[in-house]
Design a protein around this motif. Sequence first.
Motif, PDB file in Angstrom:
ATOM      1  N   LYS A 208       0.830  -1.206   0.000  1.00 48.20           N
ATOM      2  CA  LYS A 208       0.000   0.000   0.000  1.00 48.20           C
ATOM      3  C   LYS A 208       0.864   1.255   0.000  1.00 48.20           C
TER       4      LYS A 208
ATOM      5  N   GLU B 158       9.275  -2.225 -10.461  1.00 49.73           N
ATOM      6  CA  GLU B 158       8.077  -1.385 -10.553  1.00 49.73           C
ATOM      7  C   GLU B 158       8.457   0.037 -10.950  1.00 49.73           C
TER       8      GLU B 158
ATOM      9  N   PHE C 231       4.032   5.496  -5.761  1.00 46.72           N
ATOM     10  CA  PHE C 231       4.141   5.505  -7.217  1.00 46.72           C
ATOM     11  C   PHE C 231       2.926   6.132  -7.904  1.00 46.72           C
ATOM     12  N   SER C 232       1.791   6.202  -7.226  1.00 44.84           N
ATOM     13  CA  SER C 232       0.606   6.769  -7.864  1.00 44.84           C
ATOM     14  C   SER C 232       0.395   8.242  -7.522  1.00 44.84           C
ATOM     15  N   GLU C 233       0.927   8.696  -6.361  1.00 49.11           N
ATOM     16  CA  GLU C 233       0.637  10.067  -5.934  1.00 49.11           C
ATOM     17  C   GLU C 233       1.854  10.853  -5.456  1.00 49.11           C
TER      18      GLU C 233
ATOM     19  N   LYS D 166       2.314   1.574  -3.464  1.00 53.11           N
ATOM     20  CA  LYS D 166       1.307   1.988  -4.443  1.00 53.11           C
ATOM     21  C   LYS D 166       1.015   3.486  -4.325  1.00 53.11           C
ATOM     22  N   SER D 167       0.866   3.964  -3.094  1.00 53.41           N
ATOM     23  CA  SER D 167       0.566   5.389  -2.925  1.00 53.41           C
ATOM     24  C   SER D 167       1.754   6.259  -3.339  1.00 53.41           C
TER      25      SER D 167
ATOM     26  N   SER E   5       9.303   7.521   0.036  1.00 54.34           N
ATOM     27  CA  SER E   5       8.500   6.317  -0.174  1.00 54.34           C
ATOM     28  C   SER E   5       7.971   5.718   1.117  1.00 54.34           C
TER      29      SER E   5
ATOM     30  N   SER F  49       6.197   7.894 -17.110  1.00 52.54           N
ATOM     31  CA  SER F  49       6.100   8.907 -16.061  1.00 52.54           C
ATOM     32  C   SER F  49       6.487  10.306 -16.541  1.00 52.54           C
TER      33      SER F  49
ATOM     34  N   TYR G  91       5.434  10.421  -5.393  1.00 47.92           N
ATOM     35  CA  TYR G  91       6.836  10.460  -5.808  1.00 47.92           C
ATOM     36  C   TYR G  91       7.205  11.705  -6.609  1.00 47.92           C
TER      37      TYR G  91
ATOM     38  N   LEU H 212       7.421   2.005 -14.429  1.00 48.31           N
ATOM     39  CA  LEU H 212       6.679   3.254 -14.311  1.00 48.31           C
ATOM     40  C   LEU H 212       7.394   4.387 -15.046  1.00 48.31           C
TER      41      LEU H 212
END
Length: 490
Positions: free
Chosen positions: A204, A251, A210-212, A207-208, A232, A259, A214, A255
């Motif tokens: 989790k 990952e 890499f999605s929001e 995921k957060s 991270s 990106s 970084y 990405l």
Amino acid sequence: MNTKPQVNVVWLKRDLRLHDNEAIFNALKAGKQVLLLYSFEPLLMEDSHYSERHWNFIRESLVDLNDELQHYNSKVLVVQSDIIAAINQLQSDFRISDIYSHQETGILVTYERDKNFKRFCKNNLINWHENINNGVIRGLKDRESWNEKVDAFYAIEPLPFQPKDNQLVSVKVINQIEHNLNIPSLTTPKFSAFQKGGRSVGKKYLKSFFSERYGNYMLNISKPELARTSCSRISPYIAWGNLSVREVYHEAYHLKETSKHKKALEAFMSRLRWQTHFIQKFEMEHTMEEASVNKGFHRLKKSISKTYQTAWETGNTGYPLVDACMRCLNETGYLNFRMRALVVSFFTHNLWQPWQEATTHLSQMFLDFEPGIHFPQLQMQAGETGTNMLRIYNPVKNSLEHDPEASFIKKWVPELELLDTPFIHQPYLMTEMDQQFCNFKLGKDYPKPIVDLETSRKKASDTLWKLRNDKTVLEESKRILRKHTLKKRF
């Protein structure tokens, strides 16, 4: 005729995951039934480098593993025992010819334990298979071809967890053998200020990130408050093996193809490699746990002050950023990298204390305690390698630059929060009139500085720079570069 069932045992240590776990992958590939084992070893639970926050993180990780293993009608056999005693007991229930684990780059007690375990396995005709962990390679004499070997390790796709039907020892069988073993409770506090252990939680965070999060990684990496969300925060999940460095790297690599923040990802990926580099350094020079890697610094003698050390440990030095960092670390187990460097610099340079005196408090407090990072970094920040730039961090300068509104300090040193911001950074500049106006008494409501920054910085700088020209220090510096870097560096 021996009618006991035959099993391969996977001894889990700092690799608390099923996926991209080479020990588990190879044990399953051998085709026999597999028993997953974790042992809370008294020699580690009693070791001064560890604290209850670590054991709770591990307990949470094991509960999380067992939740995942329910799908396979299995669980981790968790015992509280010396590992040799645990295997001896299991031999009364199983025929064990092979044990799998990762190569642990740990502290001296685990090194000695592993040597004893190797002898035990040999005497009991057990094959002990140790697998590479996160790209760290055992037995290297220097770094020639190291980059190529690590590149090859990182290039491998993360290993899947794919047991065959009924290949894992069943819950029913494990429950039966538990009656003859010392089984610890995996219960942990319901509410905690620490990050919760387990692969599912680690995923989790990843995921957060890499999605929001970084996108601001490099912008906020040095800021004590903003780094808590822009970084991270997966370091404990890597340290305890909930996530592998390789799967995280993969990952990030994939990405990066789409990106908008490629530089942030490249910086993050470089730090994953940096982690492997430092643990490799410790693997090749384990004496760093107790003594400076550069033998020339063994002659450096510092007077031990328990008064200074207690003030530093509890966050009562009179320097707000240092105190905020130490209080935050003590309560949450986390600091960003720059603040870690700053508190070690203050301890070893301004307080002029031996870095060895900081090792156990910091290791107990860091939720992500990783020996291969911990000891090399302590020595580097203390200026006792002879190969790294001497950095003496100014806590006031860093406070003004990285916490300009003093939001981090206000949070962790609340006795200062009602002061004007300039005084929050440097309360010792307040005059008697300032203190009366603010209903604040320096030395009562908040400590006066326990050392003078400029005087202590000059003493440390003069002493260390002079010592860097010592013949032994220079010879050792060349030896260290030959051993731990590529030839072009020396």
